[in-house]
Design a protein around this motif. Structure first.
Motif, PDB file in Angstrom:
ATOM      1  N   TYR A   1       0.803  -1.213   0.000  1.00  0.00           N
ATOM      2  CA  TYR A   1       0.000   0.000   0.000  1.00  0.00           C
ATOM      3  C   TYR A   1       0.841   1.271   0.000  1.00  0.00           C
ATOM      4  N   GLY A   2       1.775   1.385   0.940  1.00  0.00           N
ATOM      5  CA  GLY A   2       2.524   2.636   1.020  1.00  0.00           C
ATOM      6  C   GLY A   2       3.723   2.544   1.930  1.00  0.00           C
ATOM      7  N   ASP A   3       4.310   3.722   2.199  1.00  0.00           N
ATOM      8  CA  ASP A   3       5.445   3.776   3.110  1.00  0.00           C
ATOM      9  C   ASP A   3       5.034   4.558   4.353  1.00  0.00           C
ATOM     10  N   ASP A   4       4.906   3.858   5.463  1.00  0.00           N
ATOM     11  CA  ASP A   4       4.475   4.472   6.711  1.00  0.00           C
ATOM     12  C   ASP A   4       5.688   5.063   7.422  1.00  0.00           C
ATOM     13  N   LYS A   5       5.701   6.394   7.549  1.00  0.00           N
ATOM     14  CA  LYS A   5       6.870   7.053   8.130  1.00  0.00           C
ATOM     15  C   LYS A   5       6.909   6.995   9.657  1.00  0.00           C
ATOM     16  N   SER A   6       5.874   6.428  10.261  1.00  0.00           N
ATOM     17  CA  SER A   6       5.916   6.261  11.714  1.00  0.00           C
ATOM     18  C   SER A   6       6.740   5.029  12.083  1.00  0.00           C
ATOM     19  N   MET A   7       7.157   4.288  11.067  1.00  0.00           N
ATOM     20  CA  MET A   7       7.976   3.098  11.305  1.00  0.00           C
ATOM     21  C   MET A   7       9.215   3.188  10.434  1.00  0.00           C
ATOM     22  N   ILE A   8      10.387   3.131  11.084  1.00  0.00           N
ATOM     23  CA  ILE A   8      11.643   3.177  10.331  1.00  0.00           C
ATOM     24  C   ILE A   8      12.216   1.770  10.288  1.00  0.00           C
ATOM     25  N   THR A   9      12.633   1.334   9.098  1.00  0.00           N
ATOM     26  CA  THR A   9      13.243   0.016   8.984  1.00  0.00           C
ATOM     27  C   THR A   9      14.482   0.108   8.112  1.00  0.00           C
ATOM     28  N   GLY A  10      15.442  -0.749   8.365  1.00  0.00           N
ATOM     29  CA  GLY A  10      16.623  -0.729   7.506  1.00  0.00           C
ATOM     30  C   GLY A  10      17.715  -1.684   7.922  1.00  0.00           C
ATOM     31  N   LEU A  11      18.805  -1.606   7.156  1.00  0.00           N
ATOM     32  CA  LEU A  11      19.984  -2.438   7.407  1.00  0.00           C
ATOM     33  C   LEU A  11      21.016  -1.579   8.121  1.00  0.00           C
ATOM     34  N   ALA A  12      21.785  -2.190   9.012  1.00  0.00           N
ATOM     35  CA  ALA A  12      22.809  -1.414   9.702  1.00  0.00           C
ATOM     36  C   ALA A  12      23.904  -2.346  10.206  1.00  0.00           C
ATOM     37  N   ARG A  13      24.978  -1.732  10.694  1.00  0.00           N
ATOM     38  CA  ARG A  13      26.054  -2.529  11.270  1.00  0.00           C
ATOM     39  C   ARG A  13      26.190  -2.219  12.755  1.00  0.00           C
ATOM     40  N   LEU A  14      26.246  -3.276  13.528  1.00  0.00           N
ATOM     41  CA  LEU A  14      26.419  -3.134  14.974  1.00  0.00           C
ATOM     42  C   LEU A  14      27.734  -3.819  15.334  1.00  0.00           C
ATOM     43  N   GLU A  15      28.717  -3.005  15.672  1.00  0.00           N
ATOM     44  CA  GLU A  15      30.058  -3.535  15.977  1.00  0.00           C
ATOM     45  C   GLU A  15      30.513  -4.518  14.901  1.00  0.00           C
ATOM     46  N   GLY A  16      30.340  -4.145  13.646  1.00  0.00           N
ATOM     47  CA  GLY A  16      30.841  -4.966  12.552  1.00  0.00           C
ATOM     48  C   GLY A  16      29.859  -5.979  11.993  1.00  0.00           C
ATOM     49  N   ARG A  17      28.915  -6.463  12.802  1.00  0.00           N
ATOM     50  CA  ARG A  17      27.977  -7.457  12.256  1.00  0.00           C
ATOM     51  C   ARG A  17      26.766  -6.761  11.648  1.00  0.00           C
ATOM     52  N   SER A  18      26.252  -7.305  10.531  1.00  0.00           N
ATOM     53  CA  SER A  18      25.092  -6.632   9.939  1.00  0.00           C
ATOM     54  C   SER A  18      23.807  -7.114  10.606  1.00  0.00           C
ATOM     55  N   VAL A  19      22.948  -6.157  10.873  1.00  0.00           N
ATOM     56  CA  VAL A  19      21.691  -6.419  11.582  1.00  0.00           C
ATOM     57  C   VAL A  19      20.548  -5.700  10.880  1.00  0.00           C
ATOM     58  N   ILE A  20      19.336  -6.049  11.298  1.00  0.00           N
ATOM     59  CA  ILE A  20      18.137  -5.364  10.820  1.00  0.00           C
ATOM     60  C   ILE A  20      17.627  -4.489  11.959  1.00  0.00           C
ATOM     61  N   VAL A  21      17.334  -3.240  11.647  1.00  0.00           N
ATOM     62  CA  VAL A  21      16.814  -2.319  12.665  1.00  0.00           C
ATOM     63  C   VAL A  21      15.394  -1.894  12.296  1.00  0.00           C
ATOM     64  N   ILE A  22      14.506  -1.947  13.298  1.00  0.00           N
ATOM     65  CA  ILE A  22      13.111  -1.540  13.104  1.00  0.00           C
ATOM     66  C   ILE A  22      12.709  -0.691  14.303  1.00  0.00           C
ATOM     67  N   GLY A  23      12.039   0.418  14.059  1.00  0.00           N
ATOM     68  CA  GLY A  23      11.608   1.205  15.209  1.00  0.00           C
ATOM     69  C   GLY A  23      10.526   2.213  14.878  1.00  0.00           C
ATOM     70  N   HIS A  24       9.707   2.522  15.881  1.00  0.00           N
ATOM     71  CA  HIS A  24       8.728   3.599  15.728  1.00  0.00           C
ATOM     72  C   HIS A  24       9.456   4.927  15.745  1.00  0.00           C
ATOM     73  N   GLU A  25       8.961   5.882  14.964  1.00  0.00           N
ATOM     74  CA  GLU A  25       9.543   7.225  15.000  1.00  0.00           C
ATOM     75  C   GLU A  25       8.437   8.257  15.222  1.00  0.00           C
ATOM     76  N   LYS A  26       8.562   9.014  16.320  1.00  0.00           N
ATOM     77  CA  LYS A  26       7.536  10.019  16.620  1.00  0.00           C
ATOM     78  C   LYS A  26       7.790  11.343  15.899  1.00  0.00           C
ATOM     79  N   GLY A  27       9.054  11.607  15.565  1.00  0.00           N
ATOM     80  CA  GLY A  27       9.394  12.866  14.922  1.00  0.00           C
ATOM     81  C   GLY A  27       9.739  13.954  15.925  1.00  0.00           C
ATOM     82  N   LYS A  28      10.370  15.028  15.421  1.00  0.00           N
ATOM     83  CA  LYS A  28      10.786  16.152  16.279  1.00  0.00           C
ATOM     84  C   LYS A  28      10.166  17.447  15.767  1.00  0.00           C
ATOM     85  N   GLY A  29       9.552  18.211  16.632  1.00  0.00           N
ATOM     86  CA  GLY A  29       8.921  19.452  16.196  1.00  0.00           C
ATOM     87  C   GLY A  29       7.603  19.157  15.506  1.00  0.00           C
ATOM     88  N   VAL A  30       6.760  20.178  15.433  1.00  0.00           N
ATOM     89  CA  VAL A  30       5.381  19.954  14.982  1.00  0.00           C
ATOM     90  C   VAL A  30       5.299  19.359  13.580  1.00  0.00           C
TER      91      VAL A  30
END
Lengths: 277, 322
Positions: free
Chosen positions: B90-119
């Motif tokens: 359907y779409g891209d929900d910006k209240s949820m951030i998802t992606g690939l990242a590295r944590l101390e060298g190992r690759s991981v998947i990161v998922i999190g709610h994002e409330k945003g900053k400022g109005v």
């Protein structure tokens, strides 16, 4: 000891859902006035608009299971008050009151039954007990039932009617959503068939967990089904809700359920469905 | 928007005084002498206030407008974050951030709610309240993690799933339920960190995990204190009582056996020192991921089930007939 024991059971059975007294009943959906006897004759379905009134656990069992085939599992599993919760009334007192009212210790009745001689697990959420809300007991009984159905390799049929997670057990209620969904996942991964029947009303933590995870999802006509309650949504969006919003027909239209089945054909439909698996 | 809470006011007043003295110190260096004394006073005051915060005050801290969110921790904890978008349905929900990242060298998947900053930004992120497409995006990324055997780290920070007409039309309940189903079956390690507000089903939809952690001043609850007060007390003014009754703080959840660990926050809360907070979270999740990776996948799924299986409180006669 009296010679003749008066058989009062049928009249005062506390397990019977409270049905409005008097000759006439007002329909929850079309607001039409219905002659009470006519409503009872029609399995508590409004003759004017086809709205399906809530029915008691016993009425449901007798409509669905082969006569005398239902035997309850974990009937004595009872709630505790882990948070010592108190709002306008202590949760512990609320539990006592609801037990007296319904004759059951909590909101889920589950057991083994037969339908057309075929064994199945049958679970019914009792809306009369604290709005069918899910706390630890509902979660635990459902999980045990799913585990048992998995071991016995029998299908699992569930009738839901619930306001959602039980606030008085706080986060423990919330976690029952994860627990029961995990139990459904295990059951279904072992090729267990789960048929979920949604009745009026089913909301919140119950729809957002096991109730929407059925391999087949059925709803009774006109039932209100959703995640957030209509009042909460209206307060959030501050405009009129669309006509028929969150009714079973609306969910069917949006692809969220497989079919709408009238109460009088529910048993036959379930038997037919099970025969395919 | 007011950027500090009522109980922070006395601390903020001293902070303002320190800032003034620093300004004056530019021309008159003797003014600077007072600063260490004031700083000590401020710390003492802060320690005193924070040692007896009520559950409602902790809830307010968890929702603090300056509290670091998922996007902050992604920058502070991981290297090479690559955001992935959309649920493919359907779409891209910006209240949820998802992606690939590295944590101390190992690759991981990161998922999190994002409330945003400022109005403006908060509106873009819908205040961290996801629609079904948000949960389905998270699900898609989790399935990616499963396919390539990557650990999943989730950051929980949401008032709850969005209660709206479109959300219902697109199957809000099904989206949440499906996530609970799938997360209970994934064979990769899952760590959920509640960084702010863990609101009901919307929070649970990304927090079925092997290890669930909470920051010291985060909350996690079946319903918001406001919602609870309105429904059970029929009185919106009873928020504080509701927050108390719901047992929603990190300490409560640890005692109830729902979470594994509490990550302590810097003095004054995460927003006083986001960098330090990031380091503390990083250290904890690195340790946890390493430990979880040692468990065979099948055993991990079994343990995750057992972890959920034992949550709840009920009584049962010794020989319950069935």
């Amino acid at each position: 000891m009296p010679w003749f024991k008066k058989e009062r059971h049928l009249l005062t059975d506390p397990r019977k859902v409270k049905f409005p007294e008097g000759l006439w009943v007002k329909c929850n959906n079309c607001r039409g006035i219905i002659y009470r006897k006519e409503l009872v004759r029609s399995d508590k379905v409004c003759p004017k608009c086809d709205y399906h009134f809530p029915i008691s656990v016993n009425e449901r069992i007798s409509m669905i299971a082969d006569e005398g085939s239902f035997h309850e599992w974990n009937a004595d599993l009872s709630p505790k008050d882990p948070l010592k919760f108190k709002d306008t009334m202590r949760y512990a007192d609320r539990l006592v009151k609801n037990k007296e009212k319904t004759g059951y210790p909590d909101a889920l009745v589950i057991g083994g039954a037969k339908m057309n001689c075929q064994p199945l697990a049958l679970a019914i959420l009792n809306f009369s007990f604290m709005a069918g809300s899910m706390g630890s007991v509902v979660g635990e009984k459902l999980t045990r039932g799913l585990e048992r159905a998995k071991d016995e390799k029998i299908p699992f049929v569930l009738f839901s009617a619930s306001g959602g997670a039980r606030m008085q057990e706080g986060v423990l209620s919330l976690m029952q959503m994860a627990k029961t969904s995990a139990a459904v996942a295990r059951f279904q991964s072992e090729k267990g068939l789960f048929i979920s029947v949604l009745t009026d009303p089913t909301f919140g933590g119950v729809t957002a967990s096991f109730a929407m995870l059925g391999d087949i999802i059925i709803a009774e006509p006109k039932s209100l089904i959703g995640f957030a309650g209509p009042r909460v949504i209206q307060q959030t969006i501050k405009t009129q809700l669309p006509k028929g919003f969150q009714r079973a027909e609306f969910l069917l239209e949006h692809g969220m359920i497989d079919m709408i089945v009238e109460r009088k054909s529910m048993r036959d439909t379930l038997i037919q469905l099970l025969s395919f698996f | 928007m007011k950027e500090y809470l009522d109980f922070e006011t006395p601390v903020m007043q001293i902070q303002e005084k320190i800032d003034q003295l620093k300004d004056l110190g530019k021309t008159n260096s003797r003014k600077l002498d007072e600063i260490p004394k004031l700083q000590k006073k401020m710390e003492e005051l802060q320690r005193e206030i924070y040692s007896k915060l009520s559950p409602w005050q902790i809830t307010q801290l968890a929702r603090h407008p300056r509290r670091p969110g998922t996007s902050d921790y992604i920058k502070l904890i991981f290297e090479d974050f690559v955001e992935l978008h959309g649920d493919r349905l359907y779409g891209d929900d910006k209240s949820m951030i998802t992606g690939l990242a590295r944590l101390e060298g190992r690759s991981v998947i990161v998922i999190g709610h994002e409330k945003g900053k400022g109005v403006k930004d908060r509106i873009v992120h819908n205040f961290g309240m996801s629609h079904p497409e948000g949960y389905r995006k998270a699900l898609r990324i989790m399935e990616l993690a499963e396919k390539f055997n990557k650990p999943i780290i989730t950051f929980v920070d949401t008032p709850g799933a969005y209660p709206g007409v479109q959300a219902e039309e697109r199957g809000q309940s099904e989206a949440i339920a499906k996530n609970l189903w799938v997360m209970s079956q994934l064979s990769v390690p899952i760590i959920a960190v509640v960084i702010g507000e863990g609101g009901s089903g919307g929070a649970l939809a990304i927090s079925v995990a092997d290890q669930m952690l909470m920051l010291e001043y985060s909350v996690y609850s079946v319903i918001s204190p406001e919602g609870c007060a309105a429904i059970l007390w029929d009185d919106p003014a009873k928020i504080s009582e509701a927050a108390e009754s719901l047992r929603l703080t990190a300490k409560d959840l640890l005692a109830l056996g729902v979470i594994e660990d509490i990550i302590p926050e810097p003095l004054g809360g995460a927003h006083y020192d986001p960098k330090k907070m990031g380091e503390l979270i990083s250290k904890t999740i690195c340790k946890k991921v390493s430990a979880l990776e040692l468990i065979p996948p099948e055993e991990r799924v079994k343990q995750r089930y057992e972890r959920l299986r034992k949550i709840g409180a009920y009584t049962e006669p010794a020989s319950s007939p069935s």
